[in-house]
Write an enzyme that holds these catalytic residues in place. Structure first.
Site, mmCIF file in Angstrom:
data_model
loop_
_atom_site.group_PDB
_atom_site.id
_atom_site.type_symbol
_atom_site.label_atom_id
_atom_site.label_comp_id
_atom_site.label_asym_id
_atom_site.label_seq_id
_atom_site.Cartn_x
_atom_site.Cartn_y
_atom_site.Cartn_z
ATOM 1 N N PRO A 1 -1.313 0.660 -0.142
ATOM 2 C CA PRO A 1 -2.552 1.534 -0.106
ATOM 3 C C PRO A 1 -3.734 1.001 -0.739
ATOM 4 O O PRO A 1 -3.555 0.045 -1.951
ATOM 5 C CB PRO A 1 -1.839 2.810 -1.010
ATOM 6 C CG PRO A 1 -0.939 2.028 -1.973
ATOM 7 C CD PRO A 1 -0.243 1.182 -1.156
ATOM 8 N N ASP A 2 -4.989 1.353 -0.200
ATOM 9 C CA ASP A 2 -6.164 0.814 -0.732
ATOM 10 C C ASP A 2 -6.453 1.689 -1.597
ATOM 11 O O ASP A 2 -7.394 2.568 -1.536
ATOM 12 C CB ASP A 2 -7.225 0.607 0.465
ATOM 13 C CG ASP A 2 -8.489 -0.105 0.089
ATOM 14 O OD1 ASP A 2 -8.839 -0.035 -0.984
ATOM 15 O OD2 ASP A 2 -8.991 -0.957 0.986
ATOM 16 N N ASP B 1 -2.206 -6.868 -1.429
ATOM 17 C CA ASP B 1 -2.723 -6.342 -0.315
ATOM 18 C C ASP B 1 -1.327 -5.887 0.366
ATOM 19 O O ASP B 1 -1.446 -4.972 1.240
ATOM 20 C CB ASP B 1 -3.351 -7.470 0.652
ATOM 21 C CG ASP B 1 -4.898 -7.579 -0.239
ATOM 22 O OD1 ASP B 1 -5.518 -6.479 -0.721
ATOM 23 O OD2 ASP B 1 -5.362 -8.479 -0.139
ATOM 24 N N LYS C 1 19.770 -10.138 -4.495
ATOM 25 C CA LYS C 1 19.103 -11.288 -4.483
ATOM 26 C C LYS C 1 19.457 -11.975 -3.115
ATOM 27 O O LYS C 1 20.704 -12.240 -2.780
ATOM 28 C CB LYS C 1 19.667 -12.370 -5.707
ATOM 29 C CG LYS C 1 18.994 -13.690 -5.645
ATOM 30 C CD LYS C 1 19.214 -14.840 -6.793
ATOM 31 C CE LYS C 1 18.440 -15.981 -6.505
ATOM 32 N NZ LYS C 1 18.932 -17.095 -7.833
ATOM 33 N N LEU D 1 -9.045 1.700 -4.156
ATOM 34 C CA LEU D 1 -10.361 1.751 -4.478
ATOM 35 C C LEU D 1 -11.151 2.559 -3.210
ATOM 36 O O LEU D 1 -11.766 3.352 -3.579
ATOM 37 C CB LEU D 1 -10.970 0.220 -4.428
ATOM 38 C CG LEU D 1 -12.404 0.075 -4.318
ATOM 39 C CD1 LEU D 1 -12.955 0.740 -5.723
ATOM 40 C CD2 LEU D 1 -13.067 -1.456 -4.576
ATOM 41 N N ASN E 1 -0.640 -11.114 -7.158
ATOM 42 C CA ASN E 1 -2.057 -11.855 -7.305
ATOM 43 C C ASN E 1 -2.021 -12.547 -8.661
ATOM 44 O O ASN E 1 -1.445 -11.944 -9.373
ATOM 45 C CB ASN E 1 -3.224 -10.872 -7.089
ATOM 46 C CG ASN E 1 -3.491 -10.418 -5.656
ATOM 47 O OD1 ASN E 1 -3.086 -11.188 -4.723
ATOM 48 N ND2 ASN E 1 -4.161 -9.460 -5.524
#
Length: 398
Positions: free
Chosen positions: A303-304, A276, A286, A306, A208
């Protein structure tokens, strides 16, 4: 907290010297007495009259002032305070401090003092990143000098990067910590920050967009309020703050493990932009272009972190704060995320390209709690961090 404390404030010669005026006011609001020392360079940016009027005290400027020497010599002046604060600490001042030079009042006081010293660096980013400055900083830290900042942001010279002096409230918080207190003293807080990098092969990864600037500022602000901060960071663009326990990770799985290892904590602030998904089977070589076309990548869910922490039945932090970076319907999406994850607060912002927030020095957030929605004005990321840290301290009873 600062009532009756004596601060010797040395104002160096940089454009950030204007912030020293607000710093004096903030310190006096908290009951501190400020004795100002203005360097020759500092006089080019703020006047002795303005400094003296705000401090309610005479400004010390010259090493060989016979009147001052008769009343309070520079040795006594250097040792009569509870803390010496250098703000702004220019590259020149840091160089003098690190090498024991004493060719003016400020550098002589710093060499003669047996009082703790807190420095707030401020300079052009190239000067800050120069090996000489970094050597001086390391030497000063080894000598016991504390640092607050510098922050990343726009420079007066038009460049962008690390080198901006910490905001006055950040410096106040660091002063409180240096003097042995703060509303979060005795509290342990976990902060996650930065992106995670999920490898596709040894040279490519999924991530991200995140500089880590906001999470870094929050960790620094919490430490400034006296918290014992565990800072779990992915590969961020900004350096971690001083005074925190840094745990560097790369992937979401590594971050999840580091978070588990950091528990229990009084509060958890999950500012990291965790990917995510990851590639289910990353290649150890490569991936090459072939005549067979684009390689097929199979993804697996990360894994989530939070949600896992927020829904713990045992050992859950007393306060769990999540972040939501949205591009549309910010409040609706963030409110739904708070319910879905089970966290206490969500700090949400609009990161659509038009806002300029992603990767910028400012932020405009919405704080969503059980009590409702608070729309905060646009401000620097350092100010957002200070405001959030103060709210956390209040929620924890600090």
């Amino acid at each position: 907290m600062l009532s009756g404390k004596r601060i010797l404030l040395i104002i160096g010669g940089g454009i950030a010297a204007y912030k020293s005026l607000d710093l004096i006011r903030r310190l006096q609001e908290r009951g501190a007495a400020v004795t100002p020392v203005l360097t020759r360079g500092g006089e080019q940016f703020v006047t002795p009259l303005a400094v003296s009027a705000l401090a309610g005290a005479a400004v010390h400027r010259d090493l060989f002032d016979l009147t001052v020497e008769a009343e309070m010599g520079h040795i006594q002046l250097s040792r009569s305070a509870d803390l010496v604060v250098v703000a702004p600490a220019t590259a020149d001042l840091m160089g003098k401090m690190a090498n024991g030079l004493a060719d003016d009042l400020a550098s002589t006081l710093l060499l003669a003092t047996d009082t703790p010293v807190l420095a707030a660096p401020a300079m052009n980013l190239r000067m800050w990143l120069h090996p000489a400055t970094q050597r001086n900083r390391a030497a000063l830290a080894a000598d016991g000098v504390r640092f607050v900042g510098p922050n990343e942001g726009d420079m007066a010279c038009g460049e962008f990067g690390p080198g901006r002096m910490a905001e006055p409230l950040e410096i106040v918080a660091a002063i409180e910590t240096a003097l042995g207190g703060g509303p979060l003293a005795g509290r342990r807080v976990l902060v996650t920050s930065g992106p995670t990098h999920e490898p596709i092969d040894p040279v490519r990864y999924i991530a991200n967009r995140s500089s880590g600037a906001q999470g870094t500022a929050i960790a620094g602000a919490l430490a400034g309020l006296g918290a014992d901060v565990v800072f779990v960071t992915g590969p961020a663009e900004v350096p971690p703050p001083a005074g925190v326990q840094v745990v560097a990770v790369e992937t979401a799985a590594q971050m999840a493990e580091a978070v588990r290892a950091a528990l229990p904590v009084d509060a958890g602030v999950f500012a990291a932009a965790v990917a995510d998904w990851r590639v289910a089977s990353a290649s150890d070589r490569k991936l090459k272009k072939t005549r067979d076309g684009i390689p097929a990548l199979e993804f697996a869910e990360n894994p989530d972190i939070l949600k896992t922490v927020a829904r713990m039945t045992e050992g859950r932090p007393g306060l769990v704060v999540g972040f939501a970076a949205e591009t549309d319907d910010v409040v609706a999406h963030a409110t739904a995320k708070r319910a879905r994850k089970g966290c206490d607060w969500i700090v949400a912002n609009d990161v659509s390209p038009a806002t300029g927030i992603m990767g910028g020095s400012e932020n405009a957030v919405v704080l969503i709690t059980a009590d409702g929605v608070e729309d905060w004005p646009r401000m620097s990321k350092a100010e957002v961090a200070q405001r959030l840290a103060a709210r956390i301290a209040s929620a924890l009873g600090g």
